[in-house]
Write an enzyme that holds these catalytic residues in place. Structure first.
Site, PDB file in Angstrom:
ATOM      1  N   ASP A   1       0.844  -1.195   0.000  1.00 39.68           N
ATOM      2  CA  ASP A   1       0.000   0.000   0.000  1.00 39.68           C
ATOM      3  C   ASP A   1       0.880   1.245   0.000  1.00 39.68           C
ATOM      4  OD1 ASP A   1       0.976  -0.363   2.580  1.00 39.68           O
ATOM      5  OD2 ASP A   1      -0.976  -0.563   3.518  1.00 39.68           O
TER       6      ASP A   1
ATOM      7  N   ASP B   1      -8.120  -1.229  13.976  1.00 39.98           N
ATOM      8  CA  ASP B   1      -9.507  -1.362  13.535  1.00 39.98           C
ATOM      9  C   ASP B   1      -9.709  -2.589  12.644  1.00 39.98           C
ATOM     10  OD1 ASP B   1      -8.278  -0.600  11.197  1.00 39.98           O
ATOM     11  OD2 ASP B   1      -9.424   1.254  10.919  1.00 39.98           O
TER      12      ASP B   1
ATOM     13  N   HIS C   1      -7.889  -3.434   9.947  1.00 39.58           N
ATOM     14  CA  HIS C   1      -7.558  -3.307   8.521  1.00 39.58           C
ATOM     15  C   HIS C   1      -6.323  -4.109   8.148  1.00 39.58           C
ATOM     16  CE1 HIS C   1      -5.056   0.508   9.492  1.00 39.58           C
ATOM     17  NE2 HIS C   1      -4.197  -0.323   8.965  1.00 39.58           N
TER      18      HIS C   1
ATOM     19  N   GLU D   1      -9.718  -0.344   4.951  1.00 44.09           N
ATOM     20  CA  GLU D   1     -10.392   0.028   6.189  1.00 44.09           C
ATOM     21  C   GLU D   1     -11.709  -0.740   6.333  1.00 44.09           C
ATOM     22  OE1 GLU D   1      -8.758   1.454   8.317  1.00 44.09           O
ATOM     23  OE2 GLU D   1      -8.031   3.467   7.843  1.00 44.09           O
TER      24      GLU D   1
HETATM   25  N1  LIG Z   1      -0.925   0.323   6.081  1.00 49.34           N
HETATM   26  C1  LIG Z   1      -0.275  -0.101   7.268  1.00 49.34           C
HETATM   27  C2  LIG Z   1      -0.626  -1.558   7.512  1.00 49.34           C
HETATM   28  O1  LIG Z   1      -0.095  -2.374   6.480  1.00 49.34           O
HETATM   29  C3  LIG Z   1      -0.105  -1.984   8.861  1.00 49.34           C
HETATM   30  O2  LIG Z   1      -0.400  -3.340   9.061  1.00 49.34           O
HETATM   31  C4  LIG Z   1      -0.764  -1.152   9.927  1.00 49.34           C
HETATM   32  C5  LIG Z   1      -0.341  -1.550  11.325  1.00 49.34           C
HETATM   33  O3  LIG Z   1       0.854  -0.919  11.647  1.00 49.34           O
HETATM   34  P1  LIG Z   1       1.752  -1.258  12.888  1.00 49.34           P
HETATM   35  O4  LIG Z   1       2.447  -2.538  12.536  1.00 49.34           O
HETATM   36  O5  LIG Z   1       2.714  -0.135  12.984  1.00 49.34           O
HETATM   37  O6  LIG Z   1       0.865  -1.393  14.046  1.00 49.34           O
HETATM   38  O7  LIG Z   1      -0.383   0.200   9.703  1.00 49.34           O
HETATM   39  C6  LIG Z   1      -0.619   0.770   8.452  1.00 49.34           C
HETATM   40  O8  LIG Z   1      -1.905   1.226   8.431  1.00 49.34           O
END
Ligand SMILES: N[C@@H]1[C@@H](O)[C@H](O)[C@@H](COP(=O)(O)O)O[C@@H]1O
Length: 261
Positions: free
Chosen positions: A67, A136, A138, A143
């Protein structure tokens, strides 16, 4: 779906890195889908250590981004392209030509999304997609209420995700872009193996809903239940709300050595 409960984030990184190394020994030019955020760091560090120790040759591996933020200037340090180059491609000693990702600064974002889905297919599809999970629920930037059949497209971030990600932008939510490009859930489900890593207590609710709740677009990570080869690696804190935790532990303890993740 297999759920692997490990002690802590470092142990999770090691388990996933071992799986990636095994894949690359069998298929040296495998296409690895990588995630950003804090969670996958231990995976990239453990894999880099294996490369430095001569345990695996990753020189033919290919890397695909999951992404991207829309509208950050090219080369912005927090664009996911910059993050993946800095945290994955460079430490593994790969060249930029081994890397593919959506163009978040394209004038025509819709065309960039279509082009990325086509490029993934033309590359033969993702062999192993590493995923994190948002608080949340995702995956990527899909989302809640993202279509489970969605393709790579533009999305609008929830307030919660912008708050969560503000730490990468000096704590200033206004600096976090509102729009993103993400591989769709349908796109993600086309990868041959999905590995979701979640660590820390703040992921426990999302993990429980994704693993033990119904498949529902309101919890995008629950789509992993539809995949024939999905692995969820969680540390004790992230596993703390799983009702079937003892069953998952017993199953993993009894797993044949040859099987891998
Ligand atoms: N787009 C990314 C996701 O791919 C990731 O899984 C999420 C959780 O991040 P973290 O691992 O820092 O909690 O954050 C972002 O939103």
């Amino acid at each position: 779906m297999e759920v692997v409960i490990v002690e802590d984030a470092a142990a999770g990184g090691e388990v996933v890195a071992q799986s990636i190394a095994a894949l690359l020994r069998a298929a040296p030019s495998a296409l690895l889908g990588v995630a950003t955020g804090s969670t996958p760091g231990p995976v990239y560090r453990a894999l880099t250590a294996k490369v430095e120790a001569g345990e695996v040759d990753v020189s033919s591996a290919r890397i695909a981004q999951l992404d991207e933020y829309v509208g950050l200037p090219t080369g912005h340090p927090e664009s996911y392209r910059s993050v993946v180059l800095r945290e994955v491609v460079e430490p593994l000693g790969l060249g930029r030509d081994s890397f593919m990702g959506p163009d978040g600064s394209a004038a025509d974002v819709r065309a960039a999304c279509l082009a990325y889905d086509r490029a993934l297919a033309a590359a033969g599809g993702v062999d192993l997609q590493l995923l994190g999970i948002g608080t949340d629920g995702h995956i990527g930037f899909n989302e809640p209420c993202s279509s489970l059949a969605s393709r790579t497209r533009i999305k609008t971030l929830t307030e919660q995700t912008r708050v969560d990600n503000a730490r990468f932008f000096g704590g200033d939510i206004e600096q976090v872009p509102r729009h993103v490009i993400t591989q769709g859930i349908g796109t993600i489900l086309e990868a041959r193996h999905l590995v979701l890593l979640a660590t820390g207590e703040n992921k426990a609710d999302a993990v429980a809903l994704a693993v033990e709740g119904p498949v529902a677009s309101v919890v995008p990570a629950s789509a992993l239940q539809l995949h024939p080869h999905a692995t969820v690696v969680v540390d004790e804190a992230a596993a703390s709300k799983l009702k079937l935790a003892d069953y998952f532990r017993a199953t993993y303890a009894a797993k044949p050595d040859w099987q891998g993740l």
